[in-house]
Motif scaffolding. Structure first.
Motif, short mmCIF file in Angstrom:
data_model
loop_
_atom_site.label_atom_id
_atom_site.label_comp_id
_atom_site.label_asym_id
_atom_site.label_seq_id
_atom_site.Cartn_x
_atom_site.Cartn_y
_atom_site.Cartn_z
N PHE A 278 0.82 -1.06 0.17
CA PHE A 278 0.03 0.08 -0.02
C PHE A 278 0.80 1.37 0.01
O PHE A 278 0.81 2.33 -0.96
N SER A 281 2.45 2.00 -3.45
CA SER A 281 1.57 2.34 -4.37
C SER A 281 0.57 3.54 -4.25
O SER A 281 -0.30 3.84 -5.16
N HIS A 282 0.72 3.77 -3.01
CA HIS A 282 -0.23 5.36 -2.57
C HIS A 282 0.75 6.25 -2.03
O HIS A 282 1.54 6.01 -1.06
N SER A 283 0.41 7.37 -2.31
CA SER A 283 1.23 8.73 -1.70
C SER A 283 0.73 8.96 -0.52
O SER A 283 -0.39 9.02 -0.03
N ASN A 289 -4.65 8.49 2.69
CA ASN A 289 -3.71 7.40 2.93
C ASN A 289 -3.04 7.35 4.10
O ASN A 289 -2.58 6.06 4.58
#
Length: 328
Positions: A278, A281-283, A289
């Motif tokens: 996660f 793949s996520h800022s 997030n």
């Protein structure tokens, strides 16, 4: 056993007067050992192990005591360890020697002391007032990393039901209200071996009030088979049982416990890998997030942990000596 101040004669007795055999080198007595007759003179540091033998019964565990006549003032509790020298020093079997498969270069990978071998040992723990608070059979392994090469090797001591008792029932550390331990370490202070022998314990004591896990500490004098073995650091042993002993809501059988990011000691790697995926793949600049990640790991403890390690200039980290966990 314990500290002695005067010469004495040790008297042994057995049920129904069955013959007793004893040793003074730490080995387990057999009928080929010395037959006890009318007293054993004790005038210097001596380990006595004795068993009664009879044709009508199976032999039991040896009775074991360390009688210690120190040649200097003792101001710390005493941990007296007794095991058959074969368990430590045999070329092929002993856990304290390099053995037949050690690499020539440091740290001698392949050596006996790098193997995950456990040998039986007898533990006696004496307080300064002479009180014997631990006296039981246990298991011993060499532990640590490159510190295994030191002449005074770090030891992991394990209580197991197969040895007689499944716990060490004593509050070793006044700093923690824990009175029963599954295991403990006798550390040689790792990279501080040969220097202060207390640097790691000193640093952890300074941050003991922070929101991070630490291993409690107590220095002890160690005797091994009647030989003075120096001062070692009695420490809690990290692992699933440490977590259960320190956190009332943790079940040692339901823990994910990982070392150095890639070695699963207990449980599963799945949750940690999912969290890494996660993050990659996520800022985390996106607040949604970041808020999610705060539900997956303890951000506050992570910050304090990083501050401590960086401030203390831990040069054996972060590529090494990292352990992390979660209750399942």
């Amino acid at each position: 056993g314990g500290l002695q101040t005067a010469k004495q004669t040790l008297t042994l007795t057995s049920a129904a007067g069955t013959p007793i055999y004893y040793t003074t080198d730490g080995s387990v007595p057999t009928t080929q050992s010395t037959l006890y007759k009318d007293g054993i003179p004790i005038s210097k540091t001596t380990v006595v192990r004795a068993i009664s033998f009879s044709d009508d019964f199976l032999p039991g565990q040896p009775a074991t005591r360390s009688f210690i006549f120190p040649d200097h003032e003792i101001t710390l509790p005493i941990m007296a360890l007794v095991t058959d020298p074969y368990n430590l020093y045999d070329y092929n079997y002993g856990i304290y020697v390099e053995g037949p498969n050690a690499e020539a270069a440091d740290p001698h990978y392949g050596a006996n002391y790098w193997q995950d071998w456990e040998r039986p040992i007898y533990i006696e723990y004496y307080l300064l007032d002479g009180q014997n608070v631990i006296s039981q059979n246990a298991g011993v392994k060499i532990t640590g990393a490159w510190s295994r090469m030191s002449t005074q090797k770090p030891l992991a001591i394990h209580a197991r039901k197969s040895y007689g008792k499944s716990r060490f029932d004593y509050q070793f550390f006044s700093s923690k209200n824990i009175s029963s331990f599954k295991s403990f370490n006798l550390r040689n202070s790792g990279n501080d071996f040969g220097n202060t022998h207390m640097r790691d314990a000193m640093i952890t004591s300074l941050v003991s009030k922070n929101n991070i896990d630490i291993q409690a500490y107590r220095p002890v004098v160690v005797y091994l088979n009647g030989e003075y073995w120096g001062i070692m650091n009695l420490r809690e042993r990290l692992g699933a049982h440490y977590l259960e002993e320190n956190y009332s809501y943790v079940d040692a059988n339901k823990v994910d416990y990982i070392k150095n990011r890639d070695e699963v000691k207990d449980g599963s790697y799945d949750h940690y890998q999912s969290m890494l995926d996660f993050i990659e793949s996520h800022s985390l600049a996106v607040d949604e997030n970041y808020q999610y990640i705060k539900t997956q790991m303890d951000i506050d403890e992570y910050i304090e942990y990083m501050v401590v390690e960086i401030y203390c200039k831990n040069t054996d980290w972060p590529g090494n000596n990292v352990k992390f966990w979660r209750p399942q």
